[in-house]
Design an enzyme around this catalytic site. Structure first.
Site, PDB file in Angstrom:
ATOM      1  N   ARG A 118      15.222  28.180  83.066  1.00  0.00           N
ATOM      2  CA  ARG A 118      15.644  29.494  83.542  1.00  0.00           C
ATOM      3  C   ARG A 118      17.110  29.418  83.942  1.00  0.00           C
ATOM      4  O   ARG A 118      17.583  28.408  84.473  1.00  0.00           O
ATOM      5  CB  ARG A 118      14.790  29.957  84.728  1.00  0.00           C
ATOM      6  CG  ARG A 118      13.430  30.546  84.337  1.00  0.00           C
ATOM      7  CD  ARG A 118      13.606  31.858  83.576  1.00  0.00           C
ATOM      8  NE  ARG A 118      12.348  32.498  83.231  1.00  0.00           N
ATOM      9  CZ  ARG A 118      11.717  32.347  82.086  1.00  0.00           C
ATOM     10  NH1 ARG A 118      12.212  31.534  81.161  1.00  0.00           N
ATOM     11  NH2 ARG A 118      10.586  32.996  81.840  1.00  0.00           N
ATOM     12  N   HIS A 151      18.244  33.288  74.430  1.00  0.00           N
ATOM     13  CA  HIS A 151      16.894  33.172  74.989  1.00  0.00           C
ATOM     14  C   HIS A 151      15.878  33.207  73.842  1.00  0.00           C
ATOM     15  O   HIS A 151      14.949  34.018  73.816  1.00  0.00           O
ATOM     16  CB  HIS A 151      16.606  34.293  75.993  1.00  0.00           C
ATOM     17  CG  HIS A 151      15.524  33.930  76.962  1.00  0.00           C
ATOM     18  ND1 HIS A 151      15.541  34.296  78.281  1.00  0.00           N
ATOM     19  CD2 HIS A 151      14.377  33.214  76.804  1.00  0.00           C
ATOM     20  CE1 HIS A 151      14.461  33.836  78.899  1.00  0.00           C
ATOM     21  NE2 HIS A 151      13.740  33.178  78.011  1.00  0.00           N
TER      22      HIS A 151
END
Length: 320
Positions: free
Chosen positions: A240, A288
């Site tokens: 993350r 991502h």
């Protein structure tokens, strides 16, 4: 009992008189007639849509996230009693594949090759005769490691994704060490505790971050960690974005304090055009893209729905 399923993914559930399945658009507010739902399956929902669900789904009891991380859901403001489950294990293969791709791109500097192709330039510095083995303490404009054989790879966050990835790296000759809250052996690999990680980082060639975003992991990859890494080391982040101090990383890249970085996740996404990361040297950016392909979703949800209606413990409950 009503179960809301997002239209962003194909999910096949058996007919069961104990629950009513309704499909919804994860980018739009739930229509009023379905705000009595007890179960909300989340995949591809916008932040604003989740915030709206938190306000209007008064009877909600369970959120079934199809992502491994649930930080966006937790930030939406759902009532404290709502149970959240994640899709831990369903993303292991795709994320491990993407991470391996980044590792190999880092080692061979595939990014430089692609740019050279665009400029119709034969990248002589990367082809032909090359030094044998892992390259440490090298100098020059192109920071590369050369090979994975005997490379010391540290994976911080040694959960199911890391344990899927580690054998791939081992097969290519890398020496893999895990980092977790507690030391031990997981999946046959030595794991050091995060409290004792400094000594391991000092000898790390590639640091792979697979940490989730929690209060304990925010900016855990900070200037102190970057200062400990060898000057040739590369950082790869598929966990993350909140776990990396991006300002400190950007400064380290410009200063040549580390070899480079490959990032798939960021503190704010999409990465703003104004972010200095776009222009940082020796930095690869992917959008991502490591996950986004959960495997076995229908089977996983079927099992958890049966557990839910029968009052049994759910799989993958996120501690609150």
């Amino acid at each position: 009992m009503k179960v809301l399923i997002p239209s962003s993914i194909v999910i096949t559930l058996p007919d069961d008189s104990r629950y009513d399945v309704v499909t919804y658009d994860p980018r739009s507010p739930i229509v009023d007639e379905h705000c009595d739902a007890e179960v909300l399956v989340v995949w591809g929902n916008t932040r604003s849509q989740l915030a709206d669900c938190a306000q209007r789904l008064g009877g909600l009891r369970w959120i079934a996230a199809l992502s491994a991380g649930v930080d966006v859901i937790e930030a939406a403001g759902f009532a404290a009693g709502v149970v959240i489950t994640n899709a831990r294990g369903l993303h292991d293969g795709p994320v491990a594949e993407h991470t391996l791709m980044l590792v190999l791109a880092v080692v061979r500097r595939f990014d430089v090759m692609v740019l050279a192709q665009r400029d119709k330039r034969w990248a002589r510095e990367l082809g032909g005769v090359q030094p044998v083995g892992i390259q440490r303490g090298q100098s020059g404009a192109v920071a590369r490691l050369g090979t994975l054989r005997d490379a010391r790879v540290t994976v911080w966050g040694f959960g199911s994704i890391a344990q899927r990835l580690a054998p791939m790296l081992t097969a290519l000759g890398a020496e893999v060490t895990g980092v977790a809250r507690s030391a031990g052996v997981r999946g046959g690999y030595r794991v050091v505790s995060s409290a004792d990680v400094v000594e391991t980082l000092k000898d790390t060639d590639v640091l792979i971050n697979v940490l989730p975003a929690t209060a304990h992991t925010e900016n855990v990859i900070d200037q102190a960690v970057l200062d400990v890494l060898p000057a040739h080391a590369w950082l790869i982040n598929v966990g993350r974005g909140a776990t990396v101090d991006e300002a400190a990383l950007c400064a380290a890249l410009h200063a040549g304090a580390i070899g480079g970085a490959a990032l798939d996740v960021f503190a704010w996404e999409p990465l703003p055009e104004s972010s200095p990361l776009w222009d940082a040297p020796n930095l690869m950016i992917t959008p991502h893209a490591a996950g986004g392909r959960p495997e076995g979703v229908s089977e996983f949800l079927r099992e958890n729905l049966v557990r839910y209606v029968e009052g049994r413990a759910l799989q993958n409950v996120v501690p609150q």
